[in-house]
Design an enzyme around this catalytic site. Structure first.
Site, PDB file in Angstrom:
ATOM      1  N   ASN A 209      36.070  42.451  36.297  1.00 22.13           N
ATOM      2  CA  ASN A 209      36.897  41.299  36.655  1.00 22.13           C
ATOM      3  C   ASN A 209      38.279  41.789  37.064  1.00 22.13           C
ATOM      4  O   ASN A 209      38.527  42.994  37.113  1.00 22.13           O
ATOM      5  CB  ASN A 209      36.973  40.303  35.498  1.00 22.13           C
ATOM      6  CG  ASN A 209      37.445  40.971  34.223  1.00 22.13           C
ATOM      7  OD1 ASN A 209      38.598  41.403  34.114  1.00 22.13           O
ATOM      8  ND2 ASN A 209      36.561  41.074  33.229  1.00 22.13           N
ATOM      9  N   ASP A 278      30.979  38.415  30.141  1.00 15.64           N
ATOM     10  CA  ASP A 278      30.059  37.533  29.424  1.00 15.64           C
ATOM     11  C   ASP A 278      28.610  37.982  29.591  1.00 15.64           C
ATOM     12  O   ASP A 278      27.761  37.654  28.754  1.00 15.64           O
ATOM     13  CB  ASP A 278      30.196  36.100  29.949  1.00 15.64           C
ATOM     14  CG  ASP A 278      31.561  35.498  29.627  1.00 15.64           C
ATOM     15  OD1 ASP A 278      32.078  35.768  28.529  1.00 15.64           O
ATOM     16  OD2 ASP A 278      32.098  34.767  30.478  1.00 15.64           O
ATOM     17  N   LYS A 288      21.892  56.595  41.324  1.00 17.79           N
ATOM     18  CA  LYS A 288      22.398  55.605  42.258  1.00 17.79           C
ATOM     19  C   LYS A 288      21.263  54.804  42.888  1.00 17.79           C
ATOM     20  O   LYS A 288      20.287  55.358  43.394  1.00 17.79           O
ATOM     21  CB  LYS A 288      23.199  56.308  43.354  1.00 17.79           C
ATOM     22  CG  LYS A 288      23.772  55.364  44.390  1.00 17.79           C
ATOM     23  CD  LYS A 288      24.529  56.120  45.469  1.00 17.79           C
ATOM     24  CE  LYS A 288      25.011  55.180  46.558  1.00 17.79           C
ATOM     25  NZ  LYS A 288      25.715  55.910  47.634  1.00 17.79           N
ATOM     26  N   PHE A 322      42.541  34.476  24.033  1.00 19.22           N
ATOM     27  CA  PHE A 322      43.046  34.098  25.347  1.00 19.22           C
ATOM     28  C   PHE A 322      41.949  33.352  26.102  1.00 19.22           C
ATOM     29  O   PHE A 322      40.762  33.671  25.956  1.00 19.22           O
ATOM     30  CB  PHE A 322      43.473  35.330  26.141  1.00 19.22           C
ATOM     31  CG  PHE A 322      44.885  35.757  25.875  1.00 19.22           C
ATOM     32  CD1 PHE A 322      45.854  35.678  26.871  1.00 19.22           C
ATOM     33  CD2 PHE A 322      45.271  36.236  24.630  1.00 19.22           C
ATOM     34  CE1 PHE A 322      47.166  36.056  26.622  1.00 19.22           C
ATOM     35  CE2 PHE A 322      46.571  36.631  24.382  1.00 19.22           C
ATOM     36  CZ  PHE A 322      47.527  36.533  25.385  1.00 19.22           C
ATOM     37  N   LYS A 340      35.392  29.345  17.889  1.00 21.30           N
ATOM     38  CA  LYS A 340      35.539  30.758  17.556  1.00 21.30           C
ATOM     39  C   LYS A 340      36.485  31.001  16.384  1.00 21.30           C
ATOM     40  O   LYS A 340      36.838  32.142  16.084  1.00 21.30           O
ATOM     41  CB  LYS A 340      35.976  31.524  18.801  1.00 21.30           C
ATOM     42  CG  LYS A 340      34.958  31.344  19.940  1.00 21.30           C
ATOM     43  CD  LYS A 340      35.239  32.190  21.153  1.00 21.30           C
ATOM     44  CE  LYS A 340      34.180  31.923  22.239  1.00 21.30           C
ATOM     45  NZ  LYS A 340      34.340  32.788  23.420  1.00 21.30           N
TER      46      LYS A 340
END
Length: 403
Positions: A209, A278, A288, A322, A340
């Site tokens: 990300n 996730d 590869k 966060f 959580k």
């Protein structure tokens, strides 16, 4: 708190400059080693000899008047300072600071220093409220500058309103609070996660990300500055961490989970700023992957939720999560906090300019069990970190007071 500290006291050209003599005296009495830098205008209101006598050090005015040939004065003072105090700070000086101008000894030193800066503004009430001055102060705040708010009362110009220089005792108290902060978390163990995890498809490709780790490392640095023992579990990041931070490098969500859990029981505060994947590929190729068709289908599986795992295991630790969202920020933040078992959630809308990944700024909303507790404008991530730790400290204290 001031004993042995080196403080650079900058005095700019306003009538309130006369109060700088008392301020200088109070700082010296507190044990600080004070070096005074005056603008040319300031010398019209108070003499350098007065400040030299009170500080017991030379007073600096002209950038080119080098008192010690062994050093470059503005660089030497900038490097030696533990804290820079500007009192009074005029509208003109605030504009110079905001725009990076360096046309005299004081403004040049301010550009060169990495020390914290404490500003005590003083000016006419209408000047203080002028949009240009307001914006300059906001910009400086975003860069981490702290303020001692001016008082309200009779001003030298005859107006009554906000703009009077804070009393020297208040400025000294603010300086002492800054240094006290440096040991406020002494003995506390803080764990921070930072960066974006990597989930490999093969030896040369991976899923990740946009997280840079900047927010996590800003938090870690702020915690170190408060005296904490800080460990950062870092995945893919940009830049290098500040000194004094113990960094454990990981790659995947699974590796981060293992490192967090191995240290969790010993921690007082855990701040999960990392952007953890996730999902991960069910199968990872050992070599590869080659192009064999027009389409490639990759099957993914859920990773273990680190925040939820430690939330279920916590035994007195203060946990901050966060939430990077693109819609319904409050709804998703509160859902995350409850599910959580967090003490705080720091949420932002990463689709908003200035609040996303990679940049040096953030726009955040804070949520506790009672709901939204704070919303901060666009700030430097270093300032967000400072405010967050202050909020954590307040809530830990309140939690302790309630038994």
């Amino acid at each position: 708190m001031l004993l042995g500290k080196t403080i650079v006291l900058g005095i700019s050209g306003g009538i309130a400059a006369y109060k700088a003599a008392t301020l200088c005296s109070r700082l010296v009495q507190g044990g600080a080693n004070v070096f005074v830098i005056m603008t040319e205008s300031a010398t019209k209101f108070i003499t350098p000899l007065t400040l030299q006598t009170l500080s017991r050090n030379p007073v600096y005015i002209d950038t080119f008047d080098e008192l010690n040939p062994a050093v470059v004065s503005h660089i030497d003072l900038a490097d030696r300072a533990d804290l820079v105090i500007i009192a009074p700070a005029t509208a003109n000086l605030l504009a110079k600071m905001a725009n990076g101008l360096a046309d005299d000894m004081l403004s040049t030193t301010l550009l060169a220093t990495t020390a914290p800066i404490l500003v005590a503004p003083a000016m006419n009430v209408h000047m203080y409220a002028h949009p240009a001055v307001v914006r300059n102060m906001e910009l400086l705040s975003e860069r981490g500058v702290r303020y001692v708010e001016p008082g309200t009362g009779q001003l030298a110009c005859g107006y009554v309103g906000k703009g009077r220089l804070a009393e020297p005792e208040d400025i000294v108290r603010a300086a002492e609070q800054w240094f006290a902060q440096g040991s406020s978390w002494k003995g506390k163990k803080v764990l921070v996660t930072a960066g974006g995890t990597i989930e490999r498809l093969d030896p040369v490709r991976f899923l990740t990300n946009d997280s840079s780790g900047k927010m996590g490392f800003a938090i870690a640095e702020a915690a170190v500055n408060r005296g904490a023992d800080v460990t950062v579990i870092a995945a893919r990041i940009q830049g290098e961490p500040a000194a004094g931070i113990h960094v454990v490098r990981v790659e995947s969500a699974e590796q981060m989970l293992e490192e967090v859990l191995s240290r969790f029981d010993d921690m007082d505060i855990v701040i999960k700023a990392a952007a953890v994947a996730d999902y991960r590929p069910i199968a990872r190729a050992d070599s590869k992957l080659k192009k064999k068709s027009d389409r490639l289908v990759i099957e993914l599986e859920r990773t273990t939720d680190i925040l939820q795992t430690i939330g279920q295991r916590k035994k007195g630790q203060f946990i901050v999560g966060f939430a990077a969202e693109t819609e319904q920020v409050e709804h998703y933040a509160m859902d995350k906090l409850i599910r959580k078992n967090c003490d705080l959630i720091v949420a932002n809308d990463v689709s908003v300019e200035g609040a996303g990944f990679n940049g040096d700024t953030n726009i955040v909303h804070l949520f506790g069990q009672e709901g939204r507790i704070a919303s901060w404008p666009m700030l430097q991530k270093s300032e967000v970190a400072h405010r967050l730790l202050t909020l954590i400290a307040e809530r830990i204290t309140d939690k302790g007071d309630r038994g």
